[in-house]
Design an enzyme around this catalytic site. Structure first.
Site, PDB file in Angstrom:
ATOM      1  N   CYS A  50     185.232 -34.666 -22.454  1.00  0.00           N
ATOM      2  CA  CYS A  50     186.420 -35.477 -22.735  1.00  0.00           C
ATOM      3  C   CYS A  50     186.451 -35.928 -24.197  1.00  0.00           C
ATOM      4  CB  CYS A  50     186.472 -36.672 -21.801  1.00  0.00           C
ATOM      5  SG  CYS A  50     186.716 -36.213 -20.068  1.00  0.00           S
TER       6      CYS A  50
ATOM      7  N   CYS B 103     182.712 -38.628 -21.378  1.00  0.00           N
ATOM      8  CA  CYS B 103     181.639 -37.636 -21.388  1.00  0.00           C
ATOM      9  C   CYS B 103     181.840 -36.705 -22.587  1.00  0.00           C
ATOM     10  CB  CYS B 103     181.666 -36.841 -20.081  1.00  0.00           C
ATOM     11  SG  CYS B 103     183.063 -35.689 -19.976  1.00  0.00           S
TER      12      CYS B 103
ATOM     13  N   HIS C 117     188.922 -34.539 -15.125  1.00  0.00           N
ATOM     14  CA  HIS C 117     188.575 -35.929 -15.419  1.00  0.00           C
ATOM     15  C   HIS C 117     189.861 -36.671 -15.788  1.00  0.00           C
ATOM     16  CE1 HIS C 117     184.058 -35.241 -16.529  1.00  0.00           C
ATOM     17  NE2 HIS C 117     184.410 -34.625 -15.406  1.00  0.00           N
TER      18      HIS C 117
ATOM     19  N   GLU D 110     190.548 -38.597 -18.214  1.00  0.00           N
ATOM     20  CA  GLU D 110     190.898 -38.494 -19.633  1.00  0.00           C
ATOM     21  C   GLU D 110     191.554 -37.151 -19.952  1.00  0.00           C
ATOM     22  OE1 GLU D 110     186.789 -40.632 -19.490  1.00  0.00           O
ATOM     23  OE2 GLU D 110     187.892 -39.150 -18.308  1.00  0.00           O
TER      24      GLU D 110
END
Length: 190
Positions: free
Chosen positions: A122, A119, A89, A91
């Site tokens: 993260c 999410c 991801h 992040e």
């Protein structure tokens, strides 16, 4: 407002019809306009640029940047499909880059800007990295872990909590996600 042109979600003022005022703004009783390059709005724009890169790569268009002392130290976009890695991801990649940049896993005093609410994975990494602030654009009512579905960034029993300014440049962040998923649905409808 006439004279404004839009491109890629960003607005530019058409200056062809403006006249130059030769009076200094201080003589007119006005302060000169200031572009705040330290603002959440500015840094979210940088995250949006990363999200656009994800879009071009056919990845979910989420971008992230990490800022320390007013300077961007990490930039990333979603690369789950490119890297065949569920943890890639934006992040997570930005946090790893930032840790390399500061030479420590602790990102105390840093701010992460993400175009979508993080999410749970993260958000957990953000707490563990000790980020001071997490600024996001579009909320995620189904799986957002910064207050929408749950709030891991300010969980009462954790030893660290992040400040969470939400909704920065939300219309632009949401529009990019909606356009991407509309395209994905159109592909599957064929």
């Amino acid at each position: 407002m006439s004279g404004v042109e839009c491109w890629g979600g960003f607005s530019f003022l058409d200056t062809r019809h403006l006249t130059l005022d030769t009076q200094p703004s201080s003589a007119l009783g006005m302060d000169p306009p200031i572009i705040d390059l330290q603002s959440d709005h500015h840094f979210m724009g940088e995250a949006l640029r990363q999200a656009a890169r994800a879009y071009e790569a056919q990845e979910t268009p989420i971008g992230a940047v990490v800022v320390s002392e007013g300077r961007i130290i990490a930039r990333a976009f979603n690369q789950v499909e490119l890297l065949k890695d569920a943890t890639a991801h934006a992040e997570m990649l930005a946090i790893t880059q930032a840790e390399d940049a500061v030479g420590d896993w602790r990102l105390t005093g840093c701010t992460l800007y993400a175009t979508k609410e993080p999410c749970p994975m993260c958000a957990g990494a953000m707490v563990h990295a000790r980020l001071a602030r997490v600024v996001y654009g579009a909320s995620d009512p189904k799986a957002g872990a910064a207050g929408s579905a749950l709030n891991l960034l300010q969980f009462p029993t954790f030893n660290h909590r992040c400040e969470i300014p939400a909704g920065v440049r939300e219309p632009e962040c949401r529009a990019l996600l909606q356009a991407f998923f509309a395209e994905q649905r159109a592909k599957t409808d064929r």
